[in-house]
Design an enzyme around this catalytic site. Structure first.
Site, PDB file in Angstrom:
ATOM      1  N   SER A 162       0.829  -1.192   0.000  1.00 16.79           N
ATOM      2  CA  SER A 162       0.000   0.000   0.000  1.00 16.79           C
ATOM      3  C   SER A 162       0.875   1.259   0.000  1.00 16.79           C
ATOM      4  CB  SER A 162      -0.944  -0.043   1.207  1.00 16.79           C
ATOM      5  OG  SER A 162      -1.938   0.938   1.114  1.00 16.79           O
ATOM      6  N   ASP A 213      -8.260  -3.686  -6.962  1.00 16.16           N
ATOM      7  CA  ASP A 213      -7.846  -3.103  -5.686  1.00 16.16           C
ATOM      8  C   ASP A 213      -8.503  -1.731  -5.565  1.00 16.16           C
ATOM      9  OD1 ASP A 213      -6.499  -1.888  -3.557  1.00 16.16           O
ATOM     10  OD2 ASP A 213      -4.551  -2.685  -4.133  1.00 16.16           O
ATOM     11  N   HIS A 220      -6.844  -5.908  -1.169  1.00 17.92           N
ATOM     12  CA  HIS A 220      -5.740  -4.962  -1.106  1.00 17.92           C
ATOM     13  C   HIS A 220      -4.565  -5.600  -0.374  1.00 17.92           C
ATOM     14  CE1 HIS A 220      -3.686  -1.153  -0.838  1.00 17.92           C
ATOM     15  NE2 HIS A 220      -3.768  -1.100   0.479  1.00 17.92           N
TER      16      HIS A 220
END
Length: 439
Positions: free
Chosen positions: A155, A371, A400
């Site tokens: 991320s 995502d 994710h």
């Protein structure tokens, strides 16, 4: 093992005031060929990384546990690092104005939050940019006594990794970037992109609930389930469940379904029990398990980093125009995300200019096509900017951060790269997504 490391508050003045970073190390097991340190970061901004080291290490196969010391760290301002930011506890907890209707109240609330951060932390806020955290990472490398690091970031951790590789290209041995931030969108446009991507995932989720009507009885189609959800959210804005879970909290909770399919069945059950039996206990318990609204540290750091990485629009007219337009297509979470980021409009520290990402690193990139938190084009853009990278795409994936999530097509290539540095022959490799859960 745990340790603290003192680093300069201002890297331009290394002899000046110091702050403290909290680190953890999961040492390699004996018996294999040692390959150095694997520095890891779970994302955020604001995510604590000390425990993440144990999470990553526990999922590694035996040969890699023998090869790497896994190093976690709480970035500056986060968790056990000092000072740890907290501007206004419970700012994100129950009792907030309704996301979509209380504009004046939210403008006042977000401005008060930004002022509280400024009063409490003052000059510190000028040194919370991603670049500051990346320079901290290089001091971690130096403190560990290694010439190069291996790195795994998920991320927002992909952005930290990309900035590190840009500023310190000779100090990276191997790097895996999982669920990539789009560098050209930071951070205002990336958040608008998130609104649309979360809407798509929630629509897919509602359709899944509709296909399992016998289990949940919330509607036989995604459209009917969506109508039930939004009607429930409106009613909770008027009368919160158990006096705690209102429409805002329902949005916060169901946003998790946009991050991962692992929560699809549990959340559908919670919603069904509320709709059919008015069971508020299930909603409250799910909210507590998800640990939503209980602390301010991660949110304070989120703002401190994103609001100063790059200048945000100052005009509320622009924010409102963009939110209204986006909300027409993405009514699930547009206003939630708008108010989540709104302190950046009046943040009390000057913004800098983001690092221009460029790298020739032979890195591995991972990305799911659906995502929501870091939409797919972020992976495409990062792949283009890192010239020798290889991209693993999970087709149809809606989760994710996809490494160590049970997909052997992804994990086998992830572990092979960490083991030998070998990249897939193709520039882009496609993997099938995992099956959706069953009720």
């Amino acid at each position: 093992q745990c340790m603290n490391l003192k680093v300069p508050l201002d890297h331009a003045h290394p002899g000046g005031k110091k702050i403290t970073l909290a680190l953890s190390r999961i040492r390699h097991r004996s018996g294999g060929t040692y390959q150095g340190v694997l520095l890891v970061n779970p994302g955020g901004p604001g995510g604590t990384g000390r425990d993440f080291a144990a999470t990553v290490a526990s999922g590694l196969p035996g040969n890699l546990r023998q090869a790497y010391d896994v190093i976690g760290f709480d970035p500056r301002g986060v968790g056990a690092s000092r000072p740890a930011l907290s501007c206004r506890p419970h700012y994100s907890g129950p009792g907030r104005p309704a996301y979509g209707t209380a504009e004046k109240a939210w403008l006042k609330r977000t401005a008060a939050y930004a002022r509280a951060c400024g009063r409490k932390y003052g000059p510190l806020l000028a040194h919370m940019r991603s670049e500051d955290a990346v320079r901290d990472m290089d001091l971690i490398r130096a403190a560990l006594g290694v010439p190069q690091i291996n790195y795994y970031g998920g991320s927002y951790g992909t952005y930290l990794g990309a900035v590190y590789a840009t500023l310190f290209p000779g100090r990276v041995r191997r790097m895996v970037l999982d669920s990539n931030v789009r560098p050209s969108g930071i951070w205002y446009q990336d958040n608008l992109d998130q609104d649309l991507a979360f809407q798509q995932n929630l629509q897919a989720y509602f359709a899944w609930i509709g296909r399992h009507h016998k289990a949940y009885r919330l509607g036989r189609s995604g459209r009917k389930v969506a109508r039930r959800f939004y009607a429930t959210r409106d009613s909770l804005n008027v009368r919160p469940a158990g006096k705690k879970i209102g429409g805002n909290e329902l949005t916060d909770l169901f946003q998790i379904a946009g991050y991962t399919t692992a929560w699809w069945a549990p959340l559908a059950g919670v919603l069904a029990r509320w709709v059919h039996d008015h069971d508020s206990g299930g909603l409250r318990k799910a909210y507590q398990v998800a640990r939503l609204g209980h602390a301010d540290n991660d949110y304070a750091v989120y703002n401190a980093v994103q609001c100063t990485d790059v200048a945000w629009p100052r005009s509320w007219r622009k924010w409102r125009r963009d939110a209204v337009r986006t909300n027409r297509r993405a009514p699930f979470g547009t206003w939630q995300n708008t108010w989540f980021n709104a302190p950046c409009r009046v943040w009390p520290a000057a913004a800098g200019k983001p690092v221009r990402i460029r790298s020739n690193g032979a890195f591995l990139l991972l990305q799911a096509t659906h995502d929501a938190a870091t939409p797919y084009r972020g992976g495409i853009e990062m792949h283009r900017l890192i010239k020798r990278s290889r991209l693993i795409v999970e087709n149809g994936g809606r989760t994710h951060v996809i490494a160590q999530n049970g997909n052997p097509c992804v994990d086998d290539r992830f572990y092979a790269y960490l083991s030998t540095g070998a990249l897939p022959g193709k520039r882009v490799t496609h993997c099938a997504r995992l099956s959706y859960p069953t009720p």
